[in-house]
Write an enzyme that holds these catalytic residues in place. Sequence first.
Site: not given
Length: 489
Positions: A294, A319
């Site tokens: 992320s 992600k």
Amino acid sequence: MNRNQVLLLSGALTGTAAVGYAQMSGYSAADLLRTSSGRSFIQVLNFLEQNYLYEVDRDAVMRGAIQGALGALDNEFTYYEEPADNEIDAANLEGEFYGIGVVLEGDRSGKGVRVGTVYQGGAASAAGVRMGDVFLEVDGKDVRSTSTNDLVKLVRGKPGTPVTVTFSRSGTPYTVTMKRKAVSNVSVETAVLDGGVGYIALTSFYNKRASEQFRAAVQEMKARGVTHLILDLRDNGGGLLNAGVDVADQFMQKGPIVSLQQKDGRSRLYGEAGASAGDYQGKLVVLVNRNSASASEVVSGALQDVKRATVIGEKTFGKGVAQAVLNTADGGRAAIVNSEWVTPNGRHINKEGILPDILVKDTRFPIPLNFAGSGVKPGTELTLVVDGQEVKAKADSDGVFRYIGDYPHRERSAVQGQATVDLESDRQLRAALEYFRTGSVSKDLQMTAEEAKKERESAHEKDGEETQELPQPAPGQSAPPPAPAPTQP
């Protein structure tokens, strides 16, 4: 988007989502009665209340219903977190809490929770607690089979309050009583390696102080005359998206860092770089591995796209979505996937990940030997010879035997913010240093051709794989890594 808006975006996204719901049909008690599924839900609750043999915990039932509603979407990043867990996460996010000053490590071999690091100046350090000690009891409660998260709830508390812990050291128990003290959540570790190469490890973006700590680390490197810097994002599962933007901005002079694409298909600029006197403009290598997720992928993806850094390591987790968050009336938290982020060159990373410029395996934590079997008499002692070494296992009452070797753990300095590195075991770090010296990485450090091929192809295979559910963080933010991460109480 200007700098002042970035920190507010999580709240802004939540507000936007709420407006969207208001404009839709919405949910209310009356709406539930209009559908057969809604009426069925109320029927079941009433049936449970009237006929269940035992007392009904209404709060538990309602929270279970919330979890079921979000779980029905079958999205690993859409979830509900109960109040007790949300309280722990909120303290982590603030960057300070009250505990004993250790890092906890859950042992995947099932041997309990152990102390990974004891920080100087903490209550545990003063009490003589050492790395490797295993938790047995906390205030008289047996915690030998307790999860790391549940143990944290027991060890943390109000400042100055006592906590009595029984540890095991080399099989011998001992008990100490400690008073909880303030513990800072330090997410940045630094060192200057041989040859004057700077090293900054950013362990998490899930800390409101991460940007401040990282800026201080960059200024430290500049003050020490560092012209070659390694940014280590390995095992960093993300956190605050605006913190990721802030980190990338310190290496970029201009241009977009990340955009967010919502369900209407339009991409909206979230973070943009601007020149600053504090920016680092020297040579830069970014280290990533499979657990870099992320916000870590926002940083590495942006720096790779604009050719500001050379990315070395393994393909990242993939992600590439952000969440909008609702703080619920019971003190819990609901997070829903709200948007997908896009790199400066228009790449969508979700389930794809960032493919490094130079592929090198993470060799710091080799998988230990483990095996299991059955079909022998109960109590039988087995001896296997593996690479010339004897390994022993004993069958249980069902004739089942198993062996799980010790999992290596990350060595951390007892001084928060001080990095610990091991060049002998760390092939990726050696590759980064070699790249700075020669402009390339030798074949013996890189992945083999077969390994590299699998790495490049695996992004396309992820679409059909079940993704491991991860413990989730807060407002519009990234997820922690799939591997068990150390926790500080």
